[in-house]
Design a protein around this motif. Structure first.
Motif, PDB file in Angstrom:
ATOM      1  N   PHE A 188       0.519  -1.371   0.225  1.00  0.00           N
ATOM      2  CA  PHE A 188       0.075   0.184  -0.340  1.00  0.00           C
ATOM      3  C   PHE A 188       0.927   1.201  -0.351  1.00  0.00           C
ATOM      4  CE2 PHE A 188      -1.990  -3.772   1.804  1.00  0.00           C
ATOM      5  CZ  PHE A 188      -2.785  -3.444   1.354  1.00  0.00           C
ATOM      6  N   PRO A 189       1.095   1.842  -1.309  1.00  0.00           N
ATOM      7  CA  PRO A 189       2.637   2.699  -1.548  1.00  0.00           C
ATOM      8  C   PRO A 189       1.937   3.759  -0.573  1.00  0.00           C
ATOM      9  CG  PRO A 189       1.810   1.998  -3.528  1.00  0.00           C
ATOM     10  CD  PRO A 189       1.115   0.849  -2.562  1.00  0.00           C
ATOM     11  N   ARG A 190       0.407   4.865  -0.586  1.00  0.00           N
ATOM     12  CA  ARG A 190      -0.080   5.771   0.660  1.00  0.00           C
ATOM     13  C   ARG A 190       0.289   5.479   1.392  1.00  0.00           C
ATOM     14  NH1 ARG A 190      -5.628   6.865  -1.821  1.00  0.00           N
ATOM     15  NH2 ARG A 190      -5.917   4.197  -1.798  1.00  0.00           N
ATOM     16  N   MET A 191       0.510   4.106   2.424  1.00  0.00           N
ATOM     17  CA  MET A 191       0.364   3.959   4.003  1.00  0.00           C
ATOM     18  C   MET A 191       1.924   3.712   3.644  1.00  0.00           C
ATOM     19  SD  MET A 191      -1.528   4.772   5.493  1.00  0.00           S
ATOM     20  CE  MET A 191      -1.391   4.831   7.412  1.00  0.00           C
ATOM     21  N   LYS A 192       2.399   3.374   3.012  1.00  0.00           N
ATOM     22  CA  LYS A 192       4.310   3.304   3.107  1.00  0.00           C
ATOM     23  C   LYS A 192       4.520   1.531   3.405  1.00  0.00           C
ATOM     24  CE  LYS A 192       5.913   7.381   3.710  1.00  0.00           C
ATOM     25  NZ  LYS A 192       6.901   8.956   4.021  1.00  0.00           N
ATOM     26  N   VAL A 193       3.225   0.956   3.170  1.00  0.00           N
ATOM     27  CA  VAL A 193       3.128  -0.626   4.011  1.00  0.00           C
ATOM     28  C   VAL A 193       3.490  -1.134   2.495  1.00  0.00           C
ATOM     29  CG1 VAL A 193       1.836  -2.570   4.697  1.00  0.00           C
ATOM     30  CG2 VAL A 193       1.328  -0.441   5.150  1.00  0.00           C
ATOM     31  N   GLU A 194       5.009  -2.230   2.670  1.00  0.00           N
ATOM     32  CA  GLU A 194       5.168  -2.613   1.524  1.00  0.00           C
ATOM     33  C   GLU A 194       6.247  -4.517   2.480  1.00  0.00           C
ATOM     34  OE1 GLU A 194       9.235  -0.306   0.926  1.00  0.00           O
ATOM     35  OE2 GLU A 194       7.816   0.588   0.027  1.00  0.00           O
ATOM     36  N   TRP A 195       6.904  -5.192   1.447  1.00  0.00           N
ATOM     37  CA  TRP A 195       6.759  -6.238   2.085  1.00  0.00           C
ATOM     38  C   TRP A 195       7.669  -6.806   3.363  1.00  0.00           C
ATOM     39  CZ3 TRP A 195       4.416  -9.595  -0.429  1.00  0.00           C
ATOM     40  CH2 TRP A 195       3.759  -9.456  -2.320  1.00  0.00           C
ATOM     41  N   GLY A 196       7.317  -6.723   4.011  1.00  0.00           N
ATOM     42  CA  GLY A 196       7.658  -6.993   5.736  1.00  0.00           C
ATOM     43  C   GLY A 196       8.283  -5.394   6.537  1.00  0.00           C
ATOM     44  N   THR A 197       7.625  -4.997   6.272  1.00  0.00           N
ATOM     45  CA  THR A 197       7.590  -3.565   7.141  1.00  0.00           C
ATOM     46  C   THR A 197       6.514  -4.345   8.602  1.00  0.00           C
ATOM     47  OG1 THR A 197       5.928  -2.383   5.376  1.00  0.00           O
ATOM     48  CG2 THR A 197       5.794  -1.363   7.411  1.00  0.00           C
ATOM     49  N   HIS A 198       5.418  -4.786   8.663  1.00  0.00           N
ATOM     50  CA  HIS A 198       5.018  -5.989   9.913  1.00  0.00           C
ATOM     51  C   HIS A 198       5.411  -6.935   9.683  1.00  0.00           C
ATOM     52  CE1 HIS A 198       2.617  -2.210  10.473  1.00  0.00           C
ATOM     53  NE2 HIS A 198       1.989  -2.188   9.004  1.00  0.00           N
ATOM     54  N   PRO A 199       6.478  -6.971  10.907  1.00  0.00           N
ATOM     55  CA  PRO A 199       6.697  -8.145  10.929  1.00  0.00           C
ATOM     56  C   PRO A 199       5.556  -9.394  11.969  1.00  0.00           C
ATOM     57  CG  PRO A 199       8.286  -6.938  12.642  1.00  0.00           C
ATOM     58  CD  PRO A 199       6.689  -6.049  11.746  1.00  0.00           C
ATOM     59  N   HIS A 232      10.745 -17.700  12.320  1.00  0.00           N
ATOM     60  CA  HIS A 232      11.763 -17.240  13.061  1.00  0.00           C
ATOM     61  C   HIS A 232      12.813 -17.462  11.844  1.00  0.00           C
ATOM     62  CE1 HIS A 232      13.274 -21.241  12.873  1.00  0.00           C
ATOM     63  NE2 HIS A 232      12.934 -21.282  13.658  1.00  0.00           N
ATOM     64  N   ILE A 233      11.786 -17.658   9.933  1.00  0.00           N
ATOM     65  CA  ILE A 233      12.401 -17.180   9.215  1.00  0.00           C
ATOM     66  C   ILE A 233      12.586 -16.103   8.214  1.00  0.00           C
ATOM     67  CG2 ILE A 233      12.146 -18.206   6.868  1.00  0.00           C
ATOM     68  CD1 ILE A 233      13.029 -20.483   8.985  1.00  0.00           C
ATOM     69  N   ASP A 234      11.520 -15.289   8.642  1.00  0.00           N
ATOM     70  CA  ASP A 234      11.566 -14.114   8.365  1.00  0.00           C
ATOM     71  C   ASP A 234      11.646 -12.630   8.744  1.00  0.00           C
ATOM     72  OD1 ASP A 234      10.701 -14.420   5.397  1.00  0.00           O
ATOM     73  OD2 ASP A 234       8.938 -15.467   5.844  1.00  0.00           O
ATOM     74  N   SER A 235      11.182 -12.711  10.218  1.00  0.00           N
ATOM     75  CA  SER A 235      11.907 -11.808  11.108  1.00  0.00           C
ATOM     76  C   SER A 235      12.657 -12.602  12.519  1.00  0.00           C
ATOM     77  CB  SER A 235      10.625 -11.148  11.346  1.00  0.00           C
ATOM     78  OG  SER A 235       9.101 -11.798  11.923  1.00  0.00           O
TER      79      SER A 235
END
Length: 459
Positions: A410-421, A426-429
């Motif tokens: 969501f570009p307008r809210m600056k949410v990208e892949w991995g923004t929220h762990p 324990h693989i991606d965060s």
């Protein structure tokens, strides 16, 4: 006395009071009309609801306030320069005029109370709806609402988790909501929405109304499917036996991951980064009353003093239970292929879909257009025109890839892949490794183990 009567007569006959009466009458008629339509099922739009069940009742109350203010100002205007003490008007119900006036005032007061009560009830009901939470502040809550609709709790009302039962938390939530409304109006809200949510109600009051961590669950088998970027989109399958465990002091069993939530064990920690991803201190009180404190050797007492201390509960691991996002394009595409949304038989489809999702697009519209152009162009311009031969499959892959973008970025809210762990795993965060990292020690040298077999085994 004659002067008093003359001053009091017709005090409502002034511009302000008449304007207030017009506002009250108009708002009352509009509200009762819309309320009737709502009961008959004609109203479904949350934007209409916020107007008719919040704005109109507010105008109704404003009109009620304007009427006596106008009368007071009118009386002062008539009394200007007169400093005598004036008594309250005498009401004599033996006089027909007074009786009619008192009956009219009483009837109007009861009607006003009914209207205000109905408005308050419908206003609160509206503000507690999922549509109000997700759609009214559309841009701000768009990521959370999209994740909620596609999440495992999409049939659970937002308020059941974010507020729960009881008046104190209801009041706190409305005060917090008021601050959020002003943040939206003045565009001072954070981008993205800050996570974790501070002062969230304890999980024992919300999550555990449905879920019971003390229940012994035993093991759960997870099958993880991953795909290669080669032409055949080669599949790799990993089977994890996850030791969920559970149990309580009552039955004398407490094992597995849910050991952390056993009532007999009390786990506290201190985080120092504001996002609960850096945890240099853990305190455990066991069922026998023994207390153990684990410290990261690099942490200072000053850092611990200013960090956030929490008692561990469900959301410390399940921190995105209703609003999950994919950590990366690879994860998202693998799940889509495993579910059959992206046809695995298309050559190199995993590689091309991931590459299309990796690009930083300026807007959702630009993303959807460019994703379609990239994927269709790849299959159309290859050695053979696969787009012509398998157009339906390519179009399915394009649509699924566009959907993955809309669901997670969501570009307008600056949410990208991995923004929220996501702290499950324990693989991606860091997840489990925030505490289980073999570096936190007690004074006698005991550590919080990083042994993988504590939580799962690979089959």
């Amino acid at each position: 006395m004659a002067d008093d009567v003359e001053v009091r007569q017709g005090l409502y006959r002034n511009g302000m009071s008449l304007a207030g009466a017009v506002i009250v009458t108009t708002a009352a008629v509009l509200f009762l009309t819309i309320f009737l339509l709502d009961l008959l099922g004609f109203h479904t739009n949350p934007y209409v609801g916020i107007v008719f069940f919040i704005v109109i009742p507010a105008l109704f109350l404003l009109g009620l306030l304007i009427i006596p203010i106008g009368m007071i100002l009118e009386r002062r205007r008539r009394r200007r320069g007169d400093r005598r003490h004036y008594e309250w008007p005498r009401i004599d119900l033996n006089r027909p005029t007074h009786r009619r006036t008192a009956l009219a005032v009483l009837s109007l007061t009861l009607a006003n109370m009914i209207i205000v009560s109905l408005a308050a009830f419908r206003g609160v009901e509206l503000m507690d709806s999922v549509e109000f939470c997700g759609l009214v502040c559309h841009e701000v809550m768009e990521p959370e609402y999209a994740a909620y609709e596609d999440g495992p709790h999409s049939r659970v009302l937002c308020v059941q988790c974010h507020i729960g039962p009881g008046a104190p938390w209801f009041v706190r939530s409305k005060l917090s909501g008021t601050r959020q409304v002003f943040a939206v109006l003045f565009d001072t809200h954070s981008r993205p929405i800050a996570s974790p949510v501070e002062n969230l109600r304890p999980a024992r009051d919300t999550c555990e109304q449905c879920h019971w961590p003390d229940k012994f669950h035993g093991d759960k088998v997870n099958v993880i499917r991953e795909y290669a970027n080669d032409e055949a989109v080669t599949e790799t399958v990993t089977t994890l036996r996850v030791h969920v465990g559970g149990g309580s002091e009552r039955i004398g069993v407490a094992t597995g991951i849910h050991w952390h939530m056993s009532l007999a064990n009390e786990v506290e920690y201190i985080s120092t980064d504001g996002r609960r991803q850096v945890i240099p201190y853990v305190r455990l009180r066991t069922r026998d009353g023994e207390v153990r404190e684990y410290f990261d050797e690099s942490v200072t007492p000053e850092e611990l003093a200013t960090g956030e201390r929490r008692r561990m509960d469900c959301v410390d691991c399940h921190n995105r239970p209703s609003h999950p996002f994919s950590a990366s394009p690879e994860r998202a595409v693998d799940r889509a292929i495993a579910a059959g949304a992206i046809p695995r038989t298309l050559p190199y489809v995993r590689r091309e879909a991931v590459e299309a999702l990796r690009v930083g697009y300026s807007s959702r519209e630009a993303a959807e257009e460019e994703i379609a152009t990239r994927l269709i162009g790849f299959y159309r311009n290859g050695p053979t025109d696969l787009y012509a031969a398998r157009r339906e499959d390519v179009d399915r892959a394009v649509h699924a890839t566009q959907l993955l973008y809309r669901r997670n970025v969501f570009p307008r809210m600056k949410v990208e892949w991995g923004t929220h762990p996501n702290n499950v795993g324990h693989i991606d965060s860091p997840g489990c490794f925030r505490c289980h990292d073999d570096t936190k020690k007690t004074k006698d040298g005991a550590v919080i183990s990083q042994d993988c077999s504590l939580c799962h085994t690979i089959e």
